[in-house]
Each structure stands twice: as C-alpha cells, then as structure tokens.
Design a protein around this motif. Structure first.
Motif, PDB file in Angstrom:
ATOM      1  N   ALA A   1     -18.143  17.240  -4.342  1.00 13.51           N
ATOM      2  CA  ALA A   1     -17.777  17.691  -5.682  1.00 13.51           C
ATOM      3  C   ALA A   1     -17.064  16.598  -6.477  1.00 13.51           C
ATOM      4  CB  ALA A   1     -16.881  18.925  -5.589  1.00 13.51           C
ATOM      5  N   LEU A   2     -16.269  15.767  -5.800  1.00 15.49           N
ATOM      6  CA  LEU A   2     -15.448  14.782  -6.496  1.00 15.49           C
ATOM      7  C   LEU A   2     -16.134  13.443  -6.722  1.00 15.49           C
ATOM      8  CD1 LEU A   2     -11.859  15.265  -4.969  1.00 15.49           C
ATOM      9  CD2 LEU A   2     -12.709  15.996  -7.209  1.00 15.49           C
ATOM     10  N   PHE A   3     -17.013  13.041  -5.804  1.00 13.29           N
ATOM     11  CA  PHE A   3     -17.592  11.704  -5.861  1.00 13.29           C
ATOM     12  C   PHE A   3     -19.082  11.784  -6.187  1.00 13.29           C
ATOM     13  CE2 PHE A   3     -13.879  11.458  -3.138  1.00 13.29           C
ATOM     14  CZ  PHE A   3     -13.182  10.412  -3.718  1.00 13.29           C
TER      15      PHE A   3
ATOM     16  N   ALA B   1       0.843  -1.188   0.000  1.00  8.74           N
ATOM     17  CA  ALA B   1       0.000   0.000   0.000  1.00  8.74           C
ATOM     18  C   ALA B   1       0.884   1.246   0.000  1.00  8.74           C
ATOM     19  CB  ALA B   1      -0.915   0.012   1.220  1.00  8.74           C
ATOM     20  N   ARG B   2       0.328   2.341  -0.528  1.00  2.00           N
ATOM     21  CA  ARG B   2       0.989   3.634  -0.466  1.00  2.00           C
ATOM     22  C   ARG B   2       0.008   4.626   0.133  1.00  2.00           C
ATOM     23  NH1 ARG B   2       2.437   3.006  -6.551  1.00  2.00           N
ATOM     24  NH2 ARG B   2       4.126   1.490  -6.458  1.00  2.00           N
ATOM     25  N   ALA B   3       0.506   5.435   1.046  1.00  2.40           N
ATOM     26  CA  ALA B   3      -0.353   6.414   1.708  1.00  2.40           C
ATOM     27  C   ALA B   3       0.393   7.724   1.882  1.00  2.40           C
ATOM     28  CB  ALA B   3      -0.795   5.891   3.078  1.00  2.40           C
ATOM     29  N   LEU B   4      -0.279   8.811   1.564  1.00  3.83           N
ATOM     30  CA  LEU B   4       0.270  10.145   1.748  1.00  3.83           C
ATOM     31  C   LEU B   4      -0.803  11.030   2.371  1.00  3.83           C
ATOM     32  CD1 LEU B   4       2.082  10.730  -1.667  1.00  3.83           C
ATOM     33  CD2 LEU B   4       3.185  10.509   0.557  1.00  3.83           C
ATOM     34  N   ALA B   5      -0.406  11.811   3.369  1.00  7.77           N
ATOM     35  CA  ALA B   5      -1.338  12.743   3.995  1.00  7.77           C
ATOM     36  C   ALA B   5      -0.599  14.033   4.330  1.00  7.77           C
ATOM     37  CB  ALA B   5      -1.934  12.138   5.264  1.00  7.77           C
ATOM     38  N   ASP B   6      -1.086  15.133   3.769  1.00  2.45           N
ATOM     39  CA  ASP B   6      -0.533  16.450   4.084  1.00  2.45           C
ATOM     40  C   ASP B   6      -1.323  16.985   5.283  1.00  2.45           C
ATOM     41  OD1 ASP B   6       0.168  19.099   4.254  1.00  2.45           O
ATOM     42  OD2 ASP B   6       0.144  19.442   2.090  1.00  2.45           O
ATOM     43  N   LEU B   7      -0.678  17.086   6.427  1.00  2.00           N
ATOM     44  CA  LEU B   7      -1.387  17.446   7.655  1.00  2.00           C
ATOM     45  C   LEU B   7      -1.836  18.905   7.676  1.00  2.00           C
ATOM     46  CD1 LEU B   7       0.689  15.478  10.322  1.00  2.00           C
ATOM     47  CD2 LEU B   7      -1.261  14.747   8.954  1.00  2.00           C
ATOM     48  N   VAL B   8      -1.417  19.691   6.687  1.00  2.36           N
ATOM     49  CA  VAL B   8      -1.848  21.079   6.599  1.00  2.36           C
ATOM     50  C   VAL B   8      -3.172  21.205   5.843  1.00  2.36           C
ATOM     51  CG1 VAL B   8      -1.216  23.368   5.695  1.00  2.36           C
ATOM     52  CG2 VAL B   8       0.519  21.915   6.738  1.00  2.36           C
ATOM     53  N   ASP B   9      -3.434  20.239   4.959  1.00  3.53           N
ATOM     54  CA  ASP B   9      -4.593  20.315   4.075  1.00  3.53           C
ATOM     55  C   ASP B   9      -5.447  19.061   4.243  1.00  3.53           C
ATOM     56  OD1 ASP B   9      -6.439  20.508   2.059  1.00  3.53           O
ATOM     57  OD2 ASP B   9      -4.989  20.920   0.468  1.00  3.53           O
TER      58      ASP B   9
ATOM     59  N   ALA C   1      -3.826  10.827  -0.278  1.00  7.18           N
ATOM     60  CA  ALA C   1      -3.816   9.954  -1.451  1.00  7.18           C
ATOM     61  C   ALA C   1      -3.409   8.552  -1.029  1.00  7.18           C
ATOM     62  CB  ALA C   1      -2.844  10.490  -2.502  1.00  7.18           C
ATOM     63  N   PHE C   2      -4.116   7.560  -1.544  1.00  4.30           N
ATOM     64  CA  PHE C   2      -3.875   6.173  -1.167  1.00  4.30           C
ATOM     65  C   PHE C   2      -3.949   5.262  -2.383  1.00  4.30           C
ATOM     66  CE2 PHE C   2      -5.790   8.392   2.383  1.00  4.30           C
ATOM     67  CZ  PHE C   2      -4.966   8.053   3.441  1.00  4.30           C
ATOM     68  N   THR C   3      -3.194   4.204  -2.343  1.00  6.47           N
ATOM     69  CA  THR C   3      -3.285   3.150  -3.352  1.00  6.47           C
ATOM     70  C   THR C   3      -3.038   1.821  -2.669  1.00  6.47           C
ATOM     71  OG1 THR C   3      -2.067   4.666  -4.797  1.00  6.47           O
ATOM     72  CG2 THR C   3      -2.613   2.501  -5.689  1.00  6.47           C
ATOM     73  N   LEU C   4      -3.854   0.830  -2.985  1.00  8.35           N
ATOM     74  CA  LEU C   4      -3.641  -0.531  -2.502  1.00  8.35           C
ATOM     75  C   LEU C   4      -3.161  -1.389  -3.661  1.00  8.35           C
ATOM     76  CD1 LEU C   4      -6.815  -1.107  -0.281  1.00  8.35           C
ATOM     77  CD2 LEU C   4      -4.516  -0.462   0.457  1.00  8.35           C
ATOM     78  N   LEU C   5      -2.210  -2.250  -3.382  1.00 11.53           N
ATOM     79  CA  LEU C   5      -1.748  -3.163  -4.424  1.00 11.53           C
ATOM     80  C   LEU C   5      -2.891  -4.103  -4.789  1.00 11.53           C
ATOM     81  CD1 LEU C   5       0.337  -4.444  -6.229  1.00 11.53           C
ATOM     82  CD2 LEU C   5       1.170  -5.752  -4.285  1.00 11.53           C
ATOM     83  N   GLY C   6      -3.363  -3.996  -6.002  1.00 12.12           N
ATOM     84  CA  GLY C   6      -4.522  -4.786  -6.430  1.00 12.12           C
ATOM     85  C   GLY C   6      -5.760  -3.938  -6.272  1.00 12.12           C
ATOM     86  N   GLY C   7      -6.514  -4.186  -5.236  1.00 10.60           N
ATOM     87  CA  GLY C   7      -7.749  -3.452  -4.988  1.00 10.60           C
ATOM     88  C   GLY C   7      -8.127  -3.583  -3.535  1.00 10.60           C
TER      89      GLY C   7
ATOM     90  N   SER D   1      -2.257   7.532  -7.480  1.00  7.22           N
ATOM     91  CA  SER D   1      -3.042   7.254  -6.284  1.00  7.22           C
ATOM     92  C   SER D   1      -4.457   7.791  -6.446  1.00  7.22           C
ATOM     93  CB  SER D   1      -2.378   7.880  -5.052  1.00  7.22           C
ATOM     94  OG  SER D   1      -1.120   7.307  -4.798  1.00  7.22           O
ATOM     95  N   ILE D   2      -5.301   7.458  -5.470  1.00  5.35           N
ATOM     96  CA  ILE D   2      -6.683   7.933  -5.432  1.00  5.35           C
ATOM     97  C   ILE D   2      -6.788   9.026  -4.384  1.00  5.35           C
ATOM     98  CG2 ILE D   2      -9.074   7.302  -4.938  1.00  5.35           C
ATOM     99  CD1 ILE D   2      -8.341   4.446  -5.801  1.00  5.35           C
TER     100      ILE D   2
END
Length: 239
Positions: free
Chosen positions: A225-227, A172-180, A185-191, A213-214
């Motif tokens: 707005a996005l979903f 898995a990959r995960a990113l979080a900007d604690l200011v915003d 953004a996240f991605t899982l290997l596969g689904g 990433s998503i």
C-alpha cells in the motif's frame, strides 16, 4: 515519540550545570544568564557559552593544578564536567579572578547575532573527496549543525568558536515498536548510496535536519500500500 526526541536531544547537561553553578555564585556573564545548555543550531547563547568556557578553562585548570590535563580533556566529552569539578575545588577569590579573565570572551562583539550553527557545520563527503584537485566534486555544501561533543545528538568538534565542521557523531536514527510490525522508522545521515553521482547520496539530509524518518513496515500488505515501485534482483539465468 519520547525515544524519537531522545535521539534528537541537543542539551549538554554538563554545560547546563556549569552555567547554573556560576549563575548561583553570581559569576555568570549577564549575556549567558538563563542558558539551558541547549546547542540548537539557531542558538546565539550556545556560541557565546563556548567562547566563555574556552577562555575560562585554562586559568581554572592551572589554578587547580591540572593544567597538563587540559589538552586531553578538550578532545573528550567530559570537558565541561571536569571544568566544573576543577572550578569547585577553587577558593572564592581564585575563582573570581579566573572568571574575570574569561568574561570578555562572552561579550565579544564579533559574536553578536552569530548562532551556533553559523560556526558549527555539518559537511557530507564521499571518500573520494580526499583526492587532491577533483575531490571537491564529491563534497556537499556544509549546513548548520545542532548538538555538540557532549549531547545525545552528538556532533563532535574541535573546541573552538571559529567556523568548523563536525568530525564525528550521530549517523543514523532507528526506532522499532516491538508490538507493531509496521511501526519502524529509520533515517541515515545523508543517504544510503555511496555510488558516485547517485541522487541517494544525500537525499535523507533534509529528513535528518527536520527530525523526520522513513517508515519501514514489515507486513506485506502495508508495504504494497505504501510503496508504489518494486525492483526484483535475480541471479544471472534465473527465471
């Protein structure tokens, strides 16, 4: 952006250092000169370097009096780092003799044009894939994989240049900007769905391969707005 690149880093520092040390001593095969340790799926040098290192390790560890450690080190992320330590303990003549034994492996004509990803594969499977006979229905076709046992984008593997599949690694990959609040953004290997026959079992695999990433915002107006679709789950009998 920097943290996103780190999670996709396919450079083996120990492989790079090993190649650089041998090059400085004039012992690195010509086909491997300039190898930067990058185990990209489309790299032909990565595969040749694996072949060379696999052939170099046995004589080096034996000459260093560490032959009994070889099997254990092959199954660890410290293999090439320890190979470098072992070869640096040898005198010049012994090291030259060891490299001569391994040199042909880097020149193997069977590796011409073959990439790391041609041999190093990633295969996704449901736990039911282990069931005899019909388990094949729950396996996805293997794809070319980047990374190795020793890279930040880890895709562990048996120490071989034969065709093989990664048996453990980044999931898995995960990113979080604690200011915003919206910059997540996240991605899982596969689904994200283990349900049999679900379309979401491997629908994130293309994103994973492309390093994308998503977006997962947390502000309600951004979410709206996005979903476009909303699904509400309620207990039985709830209004």
């Amino acid at each position: 952006a920097g943290l996103a690149r780190i999670q996709r880093d396919t450079v083996s520092v120990s492989a790079r250092d090993l190649a650089a040390t041998l090059a400085e001593r004039g012992l690195l095969p010509a086909s491997l000169l300039g190898f930067d340790g990058d185990y990209r799926h489309d790299s032909t040098r990565a595969l040749r370097f694996e072949a060379f290192a696999a052939a170099l390790a046995p004589p080096v560890f034996r000459a260093a009096g560490r032959g009994d450690e070889l099997a254990g080190l092959r199954a660890s992320g410290a293999f090439k780092a320890e190979l470098l330590v072992a070869l640096e303990s040898l005198d010049a003549d012994t090291l030259v003799a060891c490299v001569d034994v391994a040199r042909d492996a880097a020149r193997d004509p069977a590796l011409a044009g073959v990439t790391w990803g041609d041999r190093h594969r990633l295969a996704l499977a449901h736990p039911f894939a282990r069931v005899p006979v019909f388990g094949r229905r729950y396996r996805r076709p293997a794809v070319a994989a980047s990374g190795s046992y020793e890279t930040l984008l880890k895709t562990a593997h048996p120490y071989t240049t034969e065709r093989h599949t990664s048996d453990f690694g980044s999931q898995a990959r995960a990113l979080a900007d604690l200011v915003d609040l919206d910059a997540n953004a996240f991605t899982l290997l596969g689904g994200q769905d283990g349900w049999l026959g679900s379309a979401h079992f491997d629908d994130q695999l293309p994103l994973w391969g492309a390093g994308k990433s998503i977006a997962m915002p947390l502000r309600e107006d951004t979410i709206a707005a996005l979903f476009a679709h909303e699904r509400r789950l309620r207990p039985d009998g709830a209004p």
